[in-house]
Design an enzyme around this catalytic site. Sequence first.
Site, mmCIF file in Angstrom:
data_model
loop_
_atom_site.group_PDB
_atom_site.id
_atom_site.type_symbol
_atom_site.label_atom_id
_atom_site.label_comp_id
_atom_site.label_asym_id
_atom_site.label_seq_id
_atom_site.Cartn_x
_atom_site.Cartn_y
_atom_site.Cartn_z
ATOM 1 N N HIS A 1 -52.013 7.041 13.343
ATOM 2 C CA HIS A 1 -52.823 5.883 12.974
ATOM 3 C C HIS A 1 -51.988 4.601 12.954
ATOM 4 C CE1 HIS A 1 -56.683 4.560 11.460
ATOM 5 N NE2 HIS A 1 -56.098 3.852 10.537
ATOM 6 N N HIS B 1 -63.208 3.392 11.602
ATOM 7 C CA HIS B 1 -63.075 3.941 10.249
ATOM 8 C C HIS B 1 -63.835 5.258 10.220
ATOM 9 C CE1 HIS B 1 -61.800 2.478 6.084
ATOM 10 N NE2 HIS B 1 -60.796 2.354 6.910
ATOM 11 N N ASN B 2 -63.405 6.177 11.085
ATOM 12 C CA ASN B 2 -64.189 7.386 11.337
ATOM 13 C C ASN B 2 -64.058 8.445 10.253
ATOM 14 O OD1 ASN B 2 -64.762 6.073 13.708
ATOM 15 N ND2 ASN B 2 -63.227 7.170 14.892
ATOM 16 N N ASP C 1 -52.547 -8.618 6.759
ATOM 17 C CA ASP C 1 -53.337 -7.873 5.776
ATOM 18 C C ASP C 1 -52.684 -6.525 5.510
ATOM 19 O OD1 ASP C 1 -55.692 -5.619 6.954
ATOM 20 O OD2 ASP C 1 -54.257 -6.565 8.280
ATOM 21 N N ASP D 1 -60.604 -2.843 22.533
ATOM 22 C CA ASP D 1 -61.107 -1.482 22.732
ATOM 23 C C ASP D 1 -60.915 -0.623 21.493
ATOM 24 O OD1 ASP D 1 -58.390 -0.413 22.806
ATOM 25 O OD2 ASP D 1 -58.272 -1.365 24.753
#
Length: 738
Positions: free
Chosen positions: A53, A99-100, A271, A498
């Site tokens: 990630h 945000h699966n 962020d 994408d």
Amino acid sequence: MSNNSMTNEQIETEKIYREMGLTDEEFQLVKEKMQRLPNYTETGIFSVMWSEHCSYKTSTPLLKKFPTKGEHVLQGPGEGAGVVDIGDEQAVVFKIESHNSPSYIEPFEGSATGVGGILRDVFSMGAKPIAALNSLRFGKLDQDRTKWLFTEAVRGIANYGNTIGVPTVGGEVQFDESYEANPLVNAMVVGLVNHQDVQKGVASGVGNTVIYAGGKTGRDGIHGATFSSDIVEAEEDHKSAVAIGDPHMGKKLIEACLEVIHSDALVGIQDMGAAGLTSSASEMASKAGTGIELVLDHVPQREENMNAYEMMLSESQERMLLVVEKGREHEIIAIFEKHGVEAVAIGEVLEEEVFRTKHQGEIYAEIPVAALTDDAPVYEMPSKEPDNYRALQAQEVTIPADLNHSEMLRTLLQQPTIASKEWAYKQYDSEAQGNTIAGPGHDAAVVKIDGTDKAIAITTDCNSRYLYLDPNVGGQIAVAEASRNIVCTGAKPLAITDGLNYGDPTKPENFWQMEQSIDGIREACLALETPVISGNVSLYNESKGEAIMPTPIIGMVGLLEDTKYLTPNTFQAAGDAIYLIGETEAEFGGSELQNVLEGKYAGKAPKINLETETARQKQILEAIRAGVVASAHDISEGGFAVALAESAFNEKGLGVAVTLEGDATTALFSETQSRFILSVKKENKAKFEEIVRDATEIGTVTTDGTYEIQVSGQAIIKENVDQLNTLWKEAIPALLKS
């Protein structure tokens, strides 16, 4: 979860690092980089920074293939979001983010924080968010859990977007068995910025101060990045890894940050996304070639007795990290306080390129910055063409026989993937900020740029069924379809972001799909001159050994130089001529017709010729700019018959009468690519035909509210437009109630 009392030796001998997501080989690599055994906190820091990630360790070699430069590109991949010039010293900043995994466990919170996270990516670049979109995938809507996931995800997106005051202007939702245990929630945000206000996430200037601003740090979302880099099985409990959003704080944070960027005391801003404090601090240091020291005692905490490990790995939401000129901290803190946002100094920039964290007078982590960022492992994964690929390609095209075409049109209009998504988008505030001139339900959303005659068009697209059959061709089609949607509004496509969603990359067949689809996306981006300026990779989307269909979602932005070019996607007046652009062939692989008749996808995906696609799009745009197009709509799922019905669905009471040639089933339901339905006023026909070369006049817009199609001289369909519209509009609400 956290155990700071564990010795460094125990972490190795008891293989504790495996629980955090590091392999044996990676742990050996950590020891080499550190030249010693890491402690518990350091092991946790490595595990999140080296997770898929955060590090893209299997996808990096593929992502390098994308074209990332272009005449409009001001910032490509590598920052919070990409930046594209739109003239007059203004630019749009945009990115898509998945945000699966969290959305499968807690769909309301998962989808809400997905929106919050991508908003922070955009405003951390100095841009004011002006539009949000989403791209959602769920299982079949006849399953109770799917209904719950869909309902809650939409509610979460609406709750966050509506509260924060950013309009949700468009998106798409598709339903397929493949996503039953792995829904996809991809959120896209577009922001507006003046060139001179573009910010970067850098920690430069030795001695400068690191400031934490926003919500307090809690124990939510610890190891969220690791859990998003793994396969989530339904029966496991992962609720603690799902962070909780606070849109009220998010709104204050946007306003404060957009004021802070005008202060020359600000050096860098980023962020705290995946891996929270750890990733933001180490990435900012890495980009500046500096080190960073954090004193965790100063971190605002929501819970008692949090230790270093928990604070470094928390993914609590609504938090930003800033680097500010030494001695001027009070100027920045005062701006945050004015907006009701807590801001505190928690560290400083170091000359030595080391990432150091202190807590209660002790050092809990001391790691070379490069070890976390540049030196993260990158894997060249084995790739293997799936056994069924050749077989699928070799299947003969069969045209379904004995269809009742009227009945099939009614059925297709009620398929959840085709049916109106009004049930979802009417929950979104699409008019916030007052600049939305084409909202949800259009081919692409269009948002006016304040104080100018310009507007931007935005869309998200991907037909994963085509990618399942042929990932290369499907990748090309995803970009081409996004571009078609932009062009139909009258805008010129500029660039893409994408959202690459795939299964487990360690399986060679899955990796082959990634490789092929990225090659396809690359070819289409080169042909259509739409470089990739940002994006996100989400892997391990599979359960019980089955991967989702490859779903690389394309978010595209285009520019309308003048809002007078804005083109509707439905017919405007009786008497207008209807044109079909492009030839139709018998192409049913991956089609909605095949889905309805067989419940699975087989055969070849539709072909695409990128030269033809590019030429047609340019001609249509030229015709729109010449003022000779009354409406434009692309032909996608369900083929011509569905696109024609959608073109008639408005409140004007119009009908259509068209005549086609050839086989009726092919003419009506084939999904041949690069086709459009345009309507043109009679007096503009000659000029239109001069510009658009592959156009065939096929009929007329009528006054009587009837939908009539003749094929090769035979009456094939005669329906009432309003009745078809009702079926299309009521399909999803009816399924959710059933």
